[in-house]
Design a protein around this motif. Structure first.
Motif, PDB file in Angstrom:
ATOM      1  N   GLU A   1      10.419 -10.950 -10.800  1.00  0.00           N
ATOM      2  CA  GLU A   1       9.725 -10.094 -11.755  1.00  0.00           C
ATOM      3  C   GLU A   1       8.226 -10.083 -11.492  1.00  0.00           C
ATOM      4  O   GLU A   1       7.566  -9.040 -11.616  1.00  0.00           O
ATOM      5  CB  GLU A   1       9.995 -10.564 -13.173  1.00  0.00           C
ATOM      6  N   ALA A   2       7.665 -11.252 -11.108  1.00  0.00           N
ATOM      7  CA  ALA A   2       6.223 -11.342 -10.880  1.00  0.00           C
ATOM      8  C   ALA A   2       5.755 -10.459  -9.730  1.00  0.00           C
ATOM      9  O   ALA A   2       4.573 -10.132  -9.634  1.00  0.00           O
ATOM     10  CB  ALA A   2       5.831 -12.797 -10.615  1.00  0.00           C
ATOM     11  N   LEU A   3       6.661 -10.064  -8.855  1.00  0.00           N
ATOM     12  CA  LEU A   3       6.311  -9.135  -7.781  1.00  0.00           C
ATOM     13  C   LEU A   3       6.040  -7.732  -8.313  1.00  0.00           C
ATOM     14  O   LEU A   3       5.428  -6.921  -7.632  1.00  0.00           O
ATOM     15  CB  LEU A   3       7.449  -9.080  -6.754  1.00  0.00           C
ATOM     16  N   ARG A   4       6.541  -7.444  -9.520  1.00  0.00           N
ATOM     17  CA  ARG A   4       6.481  -6.098 -10.103  1.00  0.00           C
ATOM     18  C   ARG A   4       7.086  -5.064  -9.141  1.00  0.00           C
ATOM     19  O   ARG A   4       6.454  -4.071  -8.772  1.00  0.00           O
ATOM     20  CB  ARG A   4       5.047  -5.713 -10.454  1.00  0.00           C
TER      21      ARG A   4
ATOM     22  N   MET B   1       2.041  -5.745  -3.808  1.00  0.00           N
ATOM     23  CA  MET B   1       2.851  -5.075  -4.825  1.00  0.00           C
ATOM     24  C   MET B   1       2.148  -5.027  -6.181  1.00  0.00           C
ATOM     25  O   MET B   1       2.406  -4.138  -6.989  1.00  0.00           O
ATOM     26  CB  MET B   1       4.208  -5.765  -4.940  1.00  0.00           C
ATOM     27  N   ASN B   2       1.250  -5.966  -6.441  1.00  0.00           N
ATOM     28  CA  ASN B   2       0.507  -5.978  -7.693  1.00  0.00           C
ATOM     29  C   ASN B   2      -0.800  -5.188  -7.611  1.00  0.00           C
ATOM     30  O   ASN B   2      -1.482  -5.018  -8.618  1.00  0.00           O
ATOM     31  CB  ASN B   2       0.202  -7.418  -8.110  1.00  0.00           C
ATOM     32  N   ASN B   3      -1.145  -4.725  -6.422  1.00  0.00           N
ATOM     33  CA  ASN B   3      -2.421  -4.024  -6.223  1.00  0.00           C
ATOM     34  C   ASN B   3      -2.236  -2.853  -5.276  1.00  0.00           C
ATOM     35  O   ASN B   3      -3.017  -2.662  -4.342  1.00  0.00           O
ATOM     36  CB  ASN B   3      -3.464  -4.994  -5.656  1.00  0.00           C
TER      37      ASN B   3
ATOM     38  N   THR C   1       7.358   3.460  -6.648  1.00  0.00           N
ATOM     39  CA  THR C   1       8.442   2.729  -5.994  1.00  0.00           C
ATOM     40  C   THR C   1       8.126   2.404  -4.540  1.00  0.00           C
ATOM     41  O   THR C   1       9.027   2.108  -3.759  1.00  0.00           O
ATOM     42  CB  THR C   1       9.742   3.546  -6.072  1.00  0.00           C
ATOM     43  N   MET C   2       6.850   2.426  -4.178  1.00  0.00           N
ATOM     44  CA  MET C   2       6.469   2.155  -2.789  1.00  0.00           C
ATOM     45  C   MET C   2       7.040   0.825  -2.299  1.00  0.00           C
ATOM     46  O   MET C   2       7.629   0.728  -1.226  1.00  0.00           O
ATOM     47  CB  MET C   2       4.945   2.147  -2.677  1.00  0.00           C
ATOM     48  N   TYR C   3       6.851  -0.218  -3.085  1.00  0.00           N
ATOM     49  CA  TYR C   3       7.335  -1.548  -2.701  1.00  0.00           C
ATOM     50  C   TYR C   3       8.398  -2.008  -3.684  1.00  0.00           C
ATOM     51  O   TYR C   3       8.262  -1.839  -4.900  1.00  0.00           O
ATOM     52  CB  TYR C   3       6.194  -2.559  -2.689  1.00  0.00           C
ATOM     53  N   GLY C   4       9.436  -2.613  -3.162  1.00  0.00           N
ATOM     54  CA  GLY C   4      10.486  -3.165  -4.002  1.00  0.00           C
ATOM     55  C   GLY C   4      11.064  -4.409  -3.375  1.00  0.00           C
ATOM     56  O   GLY C   4      10.460  -5.025  -2.485  1.00  0.00           O
TER      57      GLY C   4
END
Length: 828
Positions: A237-240, A540-542, A54-57
């Motif tokens: 959603e694509a931000l995950r 956010m994806n990496n 949950t680091m990035y949201g």
């Protein structure tokens, strides 16, 4: 607080669709010759901070029409005729509607229900037409659109529903037979043409009452009824994202002491009440939005929880603490009201997590979700300016929640700024109270983000954890996103302290903007990610699962004394300035103006109405913001500035500027800012502002103040009426080259993340510290001109994927100018 739960859900890397055969992104030989030299040294044997899922949201707030006219897919504006002057001075119950014939909005016993107060009385042969949002109702050829209306009508009444634009019909006309008491009627359109300027019209053959006139695209996100606009939801959603914070910031806690009272009869509630946002949409309330428009609550708490679940994010609702923030200063002394809000929060937890046999769990199940949502975190309050009053109420929330739900993590906050008296007091109280997590908010210049990569290096590892709930540099250009990327490397390095972080705001309708910058922009037919969005998506994806300690050489600092002219300004205030003197350190008079004549030495660069009156320079427009006038030489250094200032009327105090280079680069002492509640020194850099020093205090109307500012090198001392008010030294370098290395435990890859926020390529020697690695790396690069901005029709900031075949234990890579580069290197 214990570390957050872990999965491998988000560690999916750059994606299987990466263009592995693309050529590596290397500058041309000419550019390589001009490159600056850096080194990055990685220590794979050392263990850095673990990074939670949950680091990035994302932080969602209903601002900039983010809900109605935005993420909420409803195409009809003001569908239940509830718009009011309480929302906006220009609103009426027929805003966005055009009536032809007899049409009257009523609020009487014939209404649909007690929550949905207004309805439209339409005479025989009359019609109403809705203009939708932006340029109109958007439809696409071949797609289906579901119409519905609640109606009360005489027997034999026919409602004729049309969808058209100026060029003609957009779909086949639909006729609906209506009769009797209130009932919902439906029809479906299939668009025969694409249009961004559609209009929905309803006509009746006999007198009828209408309410909840609705048009939804059938193709919503995941095909859900009362659903979300697909393109916007998919971009989120694509931000995950690891979490979804909702329903906002300022709109949550403002107005929370103006609640419904049975003793005073029915009235519109001013605060955000989560219970008003659930159940059948026709029975939900509407409310005045803090940001100056109406919110329908069609997108409510159930939909927020459902959306968080759909995108795999932890839900993080925020509830009011009965202490206002966002430029307001008020705390409730109504104990019964406070207890009611605490009980509402307990009921919210039951709604999210309770079994279907519980009162509120049953309501969730009735709405279509028998399974609990799994709520673990709740924010209490938002940007309160009264930290002691807030903490007293926060403790009451915590005691009640811990007694019934000890596993829920409560998030406190530290006020609206990154520093200052309120921030320091709030943090002290949070530490003393042993809170789990503190929500920090700040919006600063790109320079501030480049200067403060080390912000969390010195935070107490055993103290409260940080939720960076709102942050952004002040702009959507690539230079803003670059500075945020540099700052994010510091967030990851300190992932043991900063456990949640979200850029804000998330969404903005380009025709209804209350706040900028924003991550995702849209209109009624298209959406696009800003440069900031592309940076957030890449990080956010990496993210990786753990920090691999690394170091890098820095950029040689280039600094000199603070230089610049001087200035005077106001903000929603009328003020008079007199006896302006600028004297060099050796006593030479550089400027002296008592305004006994004209103001010819001053250049007007802002708004406002300036004139010489009675031997003073007076700004009289109390609506104008930043009315800057300047005088002097931009090369001035080491000087003393004296000004006499008197507030005549208005909301705030004085703005006295120094170190003025141009309209976007200066310092000013803001006395009586923030609705005359505090004073601060702010630095403007390329148009974005950062706060360097702040104190509580106000300015009296009619009183003359002596203001003195002493500038020596990069040291500034400020005096108010002869007493030292404060001082600061602005000597922190803005480092443009930043890096972080993390490890993806699922794939075994090292992720080398490098930000080069300068116009020169960075030729970099990378030492992986003896790690055994494959020779090829997957590369994603974002690079553009610093002033580049993504728009609907042009997206210069777009990720480019490639491979780099020169990886070894030690290798050299040239990072392009103005770039963010991620190299995913597989370990053997």
């Amino acid at each position: 607080m214990s570390s957050l739960s872990r999965t491998t859900r988000w560690r999916l890397g750059l994606g299987a669709t990466a263009l592995l055969t693309a050529s590596a992104l290397l500058p041309s030989p000419a550019h390589a010759e001009a490159a600056a030299d850096y080194t990055i040294t990685v220590d794979p044997s050392a263990r850095g901070a673990a990074i939670g899922d949950t680091m990035y949201g994302v932080f969602y707030e209903d601002i900039n029409r983010a809900a109605d006219g935005g993420l909420y897919a409803e195409l009809v504006q003001n569908r239940s005729f509830e718009y009011s002057t309480a929302d906006h001075a220009s609103y009426t119950p027929l805003t966005s509607w055009t009536a032809d014939g007899a049409a009257e909005v009523r609020d009487d016993a014939g209404r649909l229900n007690e929550r949905n107060r207004n309805y439209l009385s339409l005479g025989a042969g009359s019609s109403v037409t809705n203009a939708g949002y932006n340029t109109g109702v958007h439809v696409e050829k071949g797609k289906k659109y579901d119409f519905s209306v609640w109606a009360r009508a005489e027997r034999g009444t026919t409602l004729t529903v049309t969808l058209e634009d100026a060029a003609g019909p957009l779909a086949k006309v639909r006729e609906v037979a209506a009769e009797g008491a209130w009932r919902k009627y439906t029809a479906t359109f299939t668009a025969t043409r694409t249009s961004n300027r559609g209009r929905l019209a309803v006509a009746t053959t006999a007198p009828a009452a209408l309410d909840m006139v609705s048009l939804f695209p059938r193709d919503t996100y995941k095909g859900q009824s009362n659903g979300l606009r697909k393109d916007l939801a998919e971009k989120i959603e694509a931000l995950r994202p690891g979490f979804l914070r909702f329903p906002g910031g300022c709109l949550v806690n403002t107005g929370s002491m103006e609640d419904y009272s049975e003793a005073s009869g029915w009235q519109r509630e001013r605060s955000y009440q989560w219970k008003d946002t659930i159940g059948p949409v026709e029975e939900r309330a509407t409310n005045a939005n803090f940001w100056g428009y109406n919110q329908s609550y069609g997108l409510g708490y159930y939909e927020y929880f459902r959306f968080a679940e759909d995108i795999g994010a932890m839900p993080l609702p925020v509830v009011p603490a009965l202490v206002t923030g966002c430029g307001q200063n008020k705390a409730t002394d109504d104990d019964a009201l406070l207890k009611r809000h605490i009980q509402d929060t307990l009921d919210l937890i039951e709604f999210a997590n309770g079994p279907r046999t519980s009162e509120w769990g049953a309501k969730r199940a009735e709405m279509g979700h028998p399974k609990p949502f799994g709520l673990t975190h709740i924010g209490v309050g938002n940007e309160e300016n009264l930290p002691r009053e807030f903490m007293a109420r926060f403790k009451e929330f915590r005691a009640a929640i811990e007694a019934e739900y000890p596993d829920i993590t409560l998030v406190s906050n530290s006020g609206p700024d990154d520093s200052g008296a309120t921030f320091d007091t709030a943090w002290q109280l949070n530490r003393e109270a042993g809170v789990d997590m503190v929500d920090e908010h700040y919006y600063n210049s790109p320079q501030w983000f480049l200067q403060n990569n080390d912000r969390y290096d010195s935070y107490d590892r055993n103290g409260p954890k940080v939720f960076l709930g709102e942050y952004a540099s002040q702009g959507n250009a690539w230079k803003n996103a670059l500075s945020e990327a540099a700052f994010m490397t510091g967030l990851e390095r300190n992932a043991d302290v900063v456990q949640l972080a979200s850029y804000a705001p998330l969404l903005a309708n380009e025709d209804y903007v209350q706040w900028s910058p924003d991550m995702i922009w849209f209109n009624n037919h298209a959406s696009w990610g800003s440069a900031n969005y592309e940076v957030q998506k890449l990080f956010m994806n990496n993210t990786g699962d753990r920090v691999v300690p690394s170091t890098a050489t820095g950029t040689p600092a280039v600094s000199g004394p603070i230089t610049g002219a001087v200035g005077l300004s106001t903000w929603a205030t009328s003020a008079a300035y007199d006896d302006v003197r600028v004297t060099s350190a050796d006593g030479e008079t550089l400027l002296s103006d008592d305004f006994s004549g004209d103001a010819s030495r001053w250049t007007h660069t802002g708004t406002g109405a300036w004139s010489v009156q009675d031997g003073a320079y007076v700004q009289t427009d109390t609506a104008a913001e930043n009315t800057m006038v300047t005088a002097g030489d931009p090369s001035w250094k080491d000087y003393d500035l004296h000004v006499e200032a008197t507030k005549k009327s208005g909301k705030e105090g004085f703005l006295v500027a120094f170190g003025v280079k141009d309209t976007g680069n200066y310092y000013w002492w803001n006395l009586g800012g923030w609705n005359n509640t505090q004073s601060a020194v702010e630095q403007a850099s390329d148009g974005g502002k950062s706060t360097l020093l702040t104190k509580a205090g106000s300015i009296e109307t009619g009183r003359a103040y002596d203001i003195d500012i002493k500038v020596r090198g990069r040291q500034v001392t400020l005096y108010l009426d002869g007493e030292e008010w404060g001082s600061f030294t602005d000597d922190k370098p803005a480092e443009p080259f930043r890096q972080i290395v993390t490890e993806d435990e699922r794939t075994g890859e090292l992720i080398v993340k490098v930000v080069n926020a300068q116009d020169t390529p960075a030729r970099t020697a990378v030492d992986l510290g003896g790690a055994k690695v494959a020779s090829k790396a997957r590369v994603t690069t974002l690079a553009a001109d610093q002033d580049a901005v993504n728009t609907e029709t042009d997206t210069p900031v777009t990720p480019v994927r490639s491979t780099f075949s020169g990886v070894a234990g030690e290798f050299t890579y040239t990072f392009p100018a103005n770039s963010v580069t991620f190299l995913r290197i597989r370990q053997r």
